[in-house]
Design a protein around this motif. Structure first.
Motif, mmCIF file in Angstrom:
data_model
loop_
_atom_site.group_PDB
_atom_site.id
_atom_site.type_symbol
_atom_site.label_atom_id
_atom_site.label_comp_id
_atom_site.label_asym_id
_atom_site.label_seq_id
_atom_site.Cartn_x
_atom_site.Cartn_y
_atom_site.Cartn_z
ATOM 1 N N GLY A 82 7.397 -1.484 -6.124
ATOM 2 C CA GLY A 82 6.517 -0.945 -7.157
ATOM 3 C C GLY A 82 5.070 -0.958 -6.709
ATOM 4 O O GLY A 82 4.319 -0.006 -6.947
ATOM 5 N N LEU A 83 4.675 -2.027 -6.034
ATOM 6 C CA LEU A 83 3.316 -2.110 -5.488
ATOM 7 C C LEU A 83 3.095 -1.021 -4.451
ATOM 8 O O LEU A 83 2.049 -0.359 -4.437
ATOM 9 C CB LEU A 83 3.086 -3.492 -4.868
ATOM 10 C CG LEU A 83 1.713 -3.722 -4.227
ATOM 11 C CD1 LEU A 83 0.594 -3.555 -5.244
ATOM 12 C CD2 LEU A 83 1.659 -5.107 -3.578
ATOM 13 N N ALA A 84 4.084 -0.806 -3.590
ATOM 14 C CA ALA A 84 3.981 0.246 -2.572
ATOM 15 C C ALA A 84 3.880 1.627 -3.226
ATOM 16 O O ALA A 84 3.136 2.500 -2.755
ATOM 17 C CB ALA A 84 5.186 0.194 -1.638
ATOM 18 N N ALA A 85 4.618 1.837 -4.324
ATOM 19 C CA ALA A 85 4.552 3.107 -5.050
ATOM 20 C C ALA A 85 3.162 3.318 -5.637
ATOM 21 O O ALA A 85 2.595 4.420 -5.552
ATOM 22 C CB ALA A 85 5.609 3.138 -6.150
ATOM 23 N N MET A 86 2.592 2.269 -6.222
ATOM 24 C CA MET A 86 1.248 2.360 -6.796
ATOM 25 C C MET A 86 0.214 2.644 -5.705
ATOM 26 O O MET A 86 -0.686 3.471 -5.885
ATOM 27 C CB MET A 86 0.909 1.065 -7.538
ATOM 28 C CG MET A 86 -0.472 1.088 -8.203
ATOM 29 S SD MET A 86 -0.653 2.447 -9.393
ATOM 30 C CE MET A 86 0.392 1.841 -10.734
ATOM 31 N N GLN A 87 0.347 1.981 -4.579
ATOM 32 C CA GLN A 87 -0.577 2.221 -3.463
ATOM 33 C C GLN A 87 -0.470 3.660 -2.960
ATOM 34 O O GLN A 87 -1.481 4.280 -2.604
ATOM 35 C CB GLN A 87 -0.285 1.237 -2.324
ATOM 36 C CG GLN A 87 -0.667 -0.192 -2.650
ATOM 37 C CD GLN A 87 -0.160 -1.183 -1.612
ATOM 38 O OE1 GLN A 87 0.707 -0.876 -0.808
ATOM 39 N NE2 GLN A 87 -0.713 -2.390 -1.642
ATOM 40 N N THR A 88 0.737 4.203 -2.970
ATOM 41 C CA THR A 88 0.939 5.594 -2.554
ATOM 42 C C THR A 88 0.248 6.553 -3.516
ATOM 43 O O THR A 88 -0.436 7.493 -3.089
ATOM 44 C CB THR A 88 2.448 5.908 -2.478
ATOM 45 O OG1 THR A 88 3.055 5.053 -1.492
ATOM 46 C CG2 THR A 88 2.700 7.360 -2.106
ATOM 47 N N LEU A 89 0.420 6.319 -4.811
ATOM 48 C CA LEU A 89 -0.234 7.164 -5.816
ATOM 49 C C LEU A 89 -1.756 7.080 -5.685
ATOM 50 O O LEU A 89 -2.454 8.103 -5.811
ATOM 51 C CB LEU A 89 0.206 6.754 -7.215
ATOM 52 C CG LEU A 89 1.655 7.067 -7.597
ATOM 53 C CD1 LEU A 89 2.015 6.423 -8.940
ATOM 54 C CD2 LEU A 89 1.891 8.586 -7.667
ATOM 55 N N GLU A 90 -2.267 5.897 -5.433
ATOM 56 C CA GLU A 90 -3.718 5.730 -5.262
ATOM 57 C C GLU A 90 -4.198 6.459 -4.016
ATOM 58 O O GLU A 90 -5.255 7.098 -4.019
ATOM 59 C CB GLU A 90 -4.060 4.238 -5.198
ATOM 60 C CG GLU A 90 -3.915 3.539 -6.542
ATOM 61 C CD GLU A 90 -4.015 2.033 -6.446
ATOM 62 O OE1 GLU A 90 -4.024 1.499 -5.302
ATOM 63 O OE2 GLU A 90 -4.069 1.366 -7.511
ATOM 64 N N LYS A 91 -3.422 6.393 -2.954
ATOM 65 C CA LYS A 91 -3.768 7.069 -1.702
ATOM 66 C C LYS A 91 -3.801 8.584 -1.910
ATOM 67 O O LYS A 91 -4.645 9.291 -1.331
ATOM 68 C CB LYS A 91 -2.743 6.711 -0.628
ATOM 69 C CG LYS A 91 -3.133 7.099 0.779
ATOM 70 C CD LYS A 91 -3.854 5.965 1.453
ATOM 71 C CE LYS A 91 -4.015 6.236 2.941
ATOM 72 N NZ LYS A 91 -4.726 5.139 3.630
#
Length: 254
Positions: free
Chosen positions: A145-154
Motif C-alpha cells: 500500500g505504501l508503494a502504491a501511494m508512492q507511485t501515485l505521488e510520483k
C-alpha cells in the motif's frame, strides 16, 4: 527361528531405528506470513514438510497487524514480512533474533484489472475518468500500500484519485476488491495475478521499480521460535534451491 526370518527381523529393527530419530526431530513452527506471499508460501510449506518432516503452521495478514500482535506476545516463531523495516524493528526491540534476519524476496507492484485490455502497458488508465474505484492496501499497515501511494505521488495523481480509492486491510483483501469487480483497478502484488510467469487473467501494468521504494521482504526468527528446530530448518529452506524456484515463479526477485 529360521535364518531368513532372523534376517528379516534384523532389517525391520534397523529400519525402525533409522526412522525413529527423524520422527523425534520433527517439529512445528507458527509462521506469520505477509498476505502477498500466500500462494508461494503454501507451496513452500508443503515441500518443506515433505523434505524435512517439520511442519510450518501458516497465518496470513498485514505486516503492520502482525507487528502489533507480536509486540503483544503472539506465539509466532517466524515472521515473513512484506518489508524490511518491521523485522529490523523487531530485532532492535528484542522481539526476535536480529542475526537471523535476511531478505527472502523482493516484491513487485502491479496495477491490475480483471478486465482484459483495460490497463495499458504504461498505466495511463489512471489518468482517465471512466473508472470509479481504485483498490490499494492501507499504506500505514501494508508495504504494498505504501508503494502504491508512492507511485501515485510520483505520477502526481495522489490528490486527483483520493476520492476514488478503496483501501484494503492488506494486499489479500485489496486483491479481492479488484478480483470481484468492486474496483475496476487495483494496486496488487505481481504474485497474486501471475502463474508460471504469465498473467492469469485481465490486464496489468508492472510498476517500474523506480516509482517506489524497493519492496524488500525480510524474514526473522521471533523470540518464541528461538531454539525451535523447525524454525531454524525453515529459515535455511527458504534460502535453498527448491524454495527459491517457487519464489521466482511467482514474480519475485532476490
Amino acid at each position: 527361528m529360521s535364518q531368513p526370518h532372523k534376517i528379516l527381523s534384523a532389517a525391520a529393527l534397523a529400519l525402525v531405528a533409522a526412522l525413529a530419530p527423524l520422527g523425534a526431530q520433527a517439529d512445528e513452527v507458527a509462521v506469520a506470513v505477509a498476505a502477498n506471499f500466500t500462494a508461494p508460501m503454501q507451496e513452500i510449506a508443503r515441500l518443506f514438510e515433505q523434505d524435512t518432516g517439520h511442519k510450518a503452521r501458516l497465518s496470513f495478514g498485514a505486516t503492520g497487524k502482525f507487528y502489533a500482535q507480536i509486540a503483544n506476545g503472539a506465539p509466532f516463531g517466524i515472521l515473513l514480512a512484506a518489508d524490511d523495516s518491521t523485522p529490523e524493528k523487531i530485532g532492535r526491540e528484542g522481539l526476535g533474533d536480529a542475526a537471523t534476519r535476511f531478505t527472502y524476496a523482493i516484491g513487485q507492484l502491479v496495477l491490475w484489472s480483471k478486465q482484459p485490455g483495460y490497463v495499458d502497458p504504461e498505466g495511463q488508465v489512471l489518468r482517465k475518468s471512466d473508472w470509479r474505484h481504485l483498490a490499494m492496501a492501507n499504506p500505514r499497515l501494508a508495504p504494498y500500500g505504501l508503494a502504491a501511494m508512492q507511485t501515485l505521488e510520483k505520477l502526481g495523481l495522489a490528490e486527483q484519485v483520493k476520492g476514488r480509492v478503496v483501501q484494503g486491510e492488506n494486499i489479500g483483501q485489496t486483491y479481492q476488491f479488484a478480483a470481484s469487480g468492486n474496483a475496476e483497478l487495483g494496486f496488487v502484488a505481481l504474485s497474486q495475478v501471475t502463474e508460471g510467469g504469465q498473467l492469469r487473467e485481465g490486464s496489468a501494468w508492472v510498476v517500474p521499480a523506480a516509482m517506489h521504494q524497493p519492496i524488500r521482504q525480510d524474514a526473522i526468527v521471533l523470540k518464541p521460535g528461538q531454539g525451535n528446530p523447525a524454525a531454524g530448518a525453515l529459515m535455511q529452506y527458504l534460502r535453498g534451491p527448491k524454495a527459491r524456484a517457487v519464489i521466482q515463479s511467482y514474480g519475485y526477485s532476490f
